[in-house]
Scaffold this active site. Structure first.
Site, short mmCIF file in Angstrom:
data_model
loop_
_atom_site.label_atom_id
_atom_site.label_comp_id
_atom_site.label_asym_id
_atom_site.label_seq_id
_atom_site.Cartn_x
_atom_site.Cartn_y
_atom_site.Cartn_z
N GLU A 1 -7.52 1.52 3.23
CA GLU A 1 -6.81 2.74 2.80
C GLU A 1 -7.21 3.87 3.74
OE1 GLU A 1 -7.14 4.16 -1.28
OE2 GLU A 1 -7.37 2.10 -2.00
N GLU B 1 -13.16 0.50 -4.87
CA GLU B 1 -14.00 1.69 -4.68
C GLU B 1 -15.11 1.84 -5.70
OE1 GLU B 1 -11.57 5.19 -4.23
OE2 GLU B 1 -11.24 4.74 -2.12
C1 GAL Z 1 -8.38 6.03 -3.05
C2 GAL Z 1 -8.02 5.01 -4.14
C3 GAL Z 1 -6.53 4.83 -4.31
C4 GAL Z 1 -5.86 6.16 -4.36
C5 GAL Z 1 -6.17 6.89 -3.10
C6 GAL Z 1 -5.45 8.21 -2.99
O1 GAL Z 1 -9.64 6.53 -3.22
O2 GAL Z 1 -8.60 3.78 -3.83
O3 GAL Z 1 -6.26 4.12 -5.46
O4 GAL Z 1 -6.32 6.86 -5.45
O5 GAL Z 1 -7.57 7.15 -3.06
O6 GAL Z 1 -5.64 8.72 -1.72
#
Ligand code: GAL
Length: 764
Positions: free
Chosen positions: A419, A352
């Site tokens: 994710e 990210e």
């Molecule tokens: C994303 C991140 C993850 C975790 C997640 C929580 O932005 O890449 O490591 O923090 O959010 O939802």
């Protein structure tokens, strides 16, 4: 011949004798300070060898992982340094071995610090995870001949080509043997680099982890690695393995555990891969760093695909050293892991982070240079990012559903969602039913969108397990409750959605315990059954409530949509003549509204429908209203016993029974009870999951909290588990480790449940 001596026992640490893997500090499961996890400490150990052992040999000290930096000295003299928690460190300590007569010895001191040093990735800014300190992976001393193999890898493609690479301490003749899974030689080449061809290899595939072994001989040295034959490719129209298109469904894994942080040996690493397989997930992302070789080995064996990535979280430093270290992480990751057939994608971006073309051109070119066979990805969370990788890997936190790749990318390209959900709807095992259901259905909608869109290769859920984090993330108690399972790997509700898609086992996960009182105004609301059965048959006591089918109208693309039940009284209404679906829905709405707003205004509002429906039922209005009051009562007299049956191919394959008066039991499930010490270079850990259940139903009881006492004896001891522990939301785990051979026992006792024991057997 090379000899590998495990160096995991008898380290002196703060005046105590400890074994590796070891955590600098044991921390509570939540409500602690970052400094408790990120502390520092010194480890000391004297190694004694026979002089003959080292005659004509070099001694290489290898640490698989130290969190997160260390100074290593030998006999008080500096011997090397380690920067970064996730890559192995190898030091040649031959010249430090001091010989006396028949013996040679060296005293090692490893000063470890887990300070968040801004010059070491992932550090430099706030991040949503913790790096736990300690020599938290295994260590060894490798005695090699003077001329030895420094590195060796093998990679196979579906046409039977094995690509061999190695680094030798100096040039010289070498050979490579290829063995099949029965150990028979199927290929040979007098090479150190290049290819060997074998005919008709058995292919490695998803859930079919066929492994071959490549053995390299160089002078007196021999090294072997396992590998597989497979083709894997992300294309704009999806992911293909061995020419076959497969939709990828997976989850992100953090490698931490409650209390002991990162310090878990091979047995626990393998167990996580087993759980992924049991859930039917075909891909895992090692978020956000390189994980234990034992975890990857198990993914190889089980046929689980892996997206492995370098350490980092949103932040890119402008400091040259930090950036060099990021590039070095790419190198070390690929050099360590390129033989694993499970790995199908290298993550060469800081998770990210913003576009940084200079850095990411370089990480991509390093990756492609070291491994021409695998594609790269790099996880971003914004649209129209510069695509320097082969695959656009994207964290899609749209609040519901998924965006289309067309909207996200600047051009047509391979696309993978890495994710989603996570912080958008954090959910604890003990949140109320409506919250848990809403969370699981968000996952359902996203997974449906993934299956529906041909240009999305797959989706990887955030995340497998609840995890410890910094205090500015998560729920304020140092925990992010984003896991499909809790931190002890016990399933939460959304787990059943995933398990019901691809699992070979019958799955029947209920979102409800059918307690109206747990809902506003006693309205049961929606109930979901996550199942791979064809339909669900429900009984309340002896009454047939009905057969309910997967909601393929709402989730048309899911292999197994959940069964969504909005009303349990359809059959009862049909018995009084109200048989149209829309009328049944109307009656359910009237009943729910009456509970929420018990007033005469409501009766007036529904006067006309009541008149019409009473005519259909051929009843006078007062009799009709009385009848509806009876019908809506799902728990007449004493509360009823609910029976949910999953029916597949005409047979009942799974059953959940909710009996409000049934006993609560504490189910204790050990990950294993037989241990052979020679299977592993150090102690082994057993996880005993404790789940509070209603007899007849395998769903954890979300509002069950109680304390229990545990006691270990014989060859097993408690590991990071207090003698008294609390079952939280119906779940807890005891961790035990081997401490010798023979029989061992765990006793679990409480006032409520009495005592139960589990027997263990440890052999050499
Ligand atoms: C994303 C991140 C993850 C975790 C997640 C929580 O932005 O890449 O490591 O923090 O959010 O939802």
């Amino acid at each position: 011949m090379r000899r590998i001596i495990p160096l995991n026992s008898d380290w002196a640490f703060n005046g105590a004798k400890v074994q590796l893997p070891h955590s600098l500090s044991e921390i509570p499961g939540n409500w602690f300070k970052v400094s408790d996890a990120a502390s520092s400490g010194s480890y000391r150990k004297t190694i004694m060898l026979q002089s003959s052992d080292i005659e004509g040999r070099r001694a290489l000290l290898r640490f698989e992982g130290i969190g997160s930096q260390a100074r290593i000295s030998c006999n008080g003299e500096p011997a090397g340094q380690v920067f970064g928690a996730y890559t192995p460190a190898v030091l040649d300590i031959t010249d430090f071995l001091s010989r006396k007569g028949d013996y040679a010895s060296v005293t090692l001191q490893v000063d470890v610090s887990a300070d968040e040093d801004p010059l070491i990735p992932p550090y430099g800014f706030k991040m949503d995870y913790l790096v736990f300190g300690g020599i938290y992976r295994e260590a060894s001393l490798i005695l090699v001949p003077e001329h030895y193999i420094k590195r060796f890898s093998a990679f196979g493609t579906a046409d039977g080509t094995v690509f061999i690479e190695s680094e030798l301490s100096e040039n010289g003749p070498s050979s490579v043997h290829i063995l099949n899974k029965e150990g028979e030689e199927v290929g040979f080449g007098q090479i150190s680099e290049g290819t060997i061809h074998i005919d008709n290899p058995e292919l490695w595939d998803i859930f079919h982890g066929v492994l071959y072994t490549a053995v390299m001989e160089f002078g007196e040295d021999t090294v072997s690695v396992r590998f597989g034959f497979r083709d894997a490719q992300f294309r704009a129209d999806g992911f293909f393995i061995n020419g076959r298109k497969v939709k990828l469904l997976g989850a992100d894994r953090h490698q931490s555990y409650p209390i002991e942080g990162y310090a878990m040996p091979e047995s626990m690493q393998r167990l996580d891969a087993d759980l992924i397989r049991r859930t039917g997930l075909n891909i895992v992302r090692t978020s956000h760093y390189m994980q234990d070789p034992a975890f990857l080995d198990r993914c190889d064996e089980l046929g689980i695909l892996v997206f492995e990535e370098i350490p980092g979280w949103q932040h890119i430093s402008q400091d040259k050293l930090w950036r060099d270290r990021t590039e070095e992480n790419v190198r070390t990751m690929i050099q360590r892991d390129k033989s694993h057939p499970s790995i199908v994608l290298w993550g060469v971006r800081i998770n990210e982070s913003a576009d940084d073309d200079e850095l990411y051109r370089s990480t991509n070119s390093i990756a492609h240079g070291l491994d021409p066979h695998r594609q790269t990805g790099g996880v971003r969370c914004f649209e129209k990012s510069h695509l320097l990788e082969d695959v656009y890997t994207f964290n899609d936190f749209s609040n519901q559903g998924l965006r289309s790749p067309k909207q996200v990318c600047t051009r047509k390209c391979p696309y993978l969602v890495t994710e989603y959900c996570g912080h958008m709807f954090s959910t604890k095992s003990y949140d109320d039913e409506e919250h848990r259901l809403s969370w699981a259905l968000r996952h359902a909608r996203i997974v449906n969108d993934m299956y529906a869109d041909d240009s999305i290769s797959g989706c990887i859920a955030w995340c497998l397990f609840d995890y410890n984090t910094h205090d500015n993330f998560g729920s304020g108690d140092m925990v992010c409750y984003h896991g499909l399972c809790d931190a002890d790997r016990i399933p939460k509700l959304a787990w059943y959605l995933y398990a019901s898609q691809n699992s070979s086992e019958p799955i029947l996960g209920l979102s409800s315990f059918m307690d109206e009182g747990d809902h506003p105004a006693n309205t049961l609301g929606k109930v979901a059954v996550f199942t791979n059965a064809d339909f669900v048959r429900i009984h309340l006591n002896d009454e047939e409530i009905g057969d309910f089918y997967p909601a393929s109208d709402i989730y048309p693309a899911l292999p197994h949509p959940p069964v969504i039940i909005e009303s349990f009284i359809a059959k009862r209404l049909a018995r009084i003549g109200i048989s149209s679906k829309s009328d049944q829905t109307l009656v359910q709405k009237m009943i729910d509204d009456a509970k929420k707003e018990p007033s005469s205004a409501l009766l007036r509002r529904y006067a006309l429908p009541i008149l019409r429906l009473s005519q259909i039922a051929r009843m006078k209005i007062p009799a009709f209203i009385k009848k509806i009051q009876e019908i809506q009562d799902l728990a007449p007299k004493a509360k009823g016993i609910w029976r949910f049956e999953g029916v597949k191919n005409g047979k009942t394959v799974s059953v959940q029974i909710i009996d409000p008066n049934g006993p609560i039991v504490l189910q204790a499930t050990p990950s294993q009870t037989e241990f052979r010490l020679s299977d592993c270079p150090t102690y082994q850990v057993c996880q005993v999951q404790l789940t509070a259940l209603k007899d007849g139903c395998s769903m954890r009881l979300p509002y069950f909290f109680d304390s229990i006492e545990v006691h270990a004896s014989g060859s097993m001891e408690l590991y990071g588990t207090a003698r008294v522990l609390t079952i939280v939301g119906g779940g807890a785990a005891v961790y035990l480790r081997t401490r010798g051979v023979g029989s061992g026992q765990l006793s679990i006792s409480s006032k409520r449940f009495g005592e139960q024991t589990i027997d263990f057997n440890v052999t050499r």
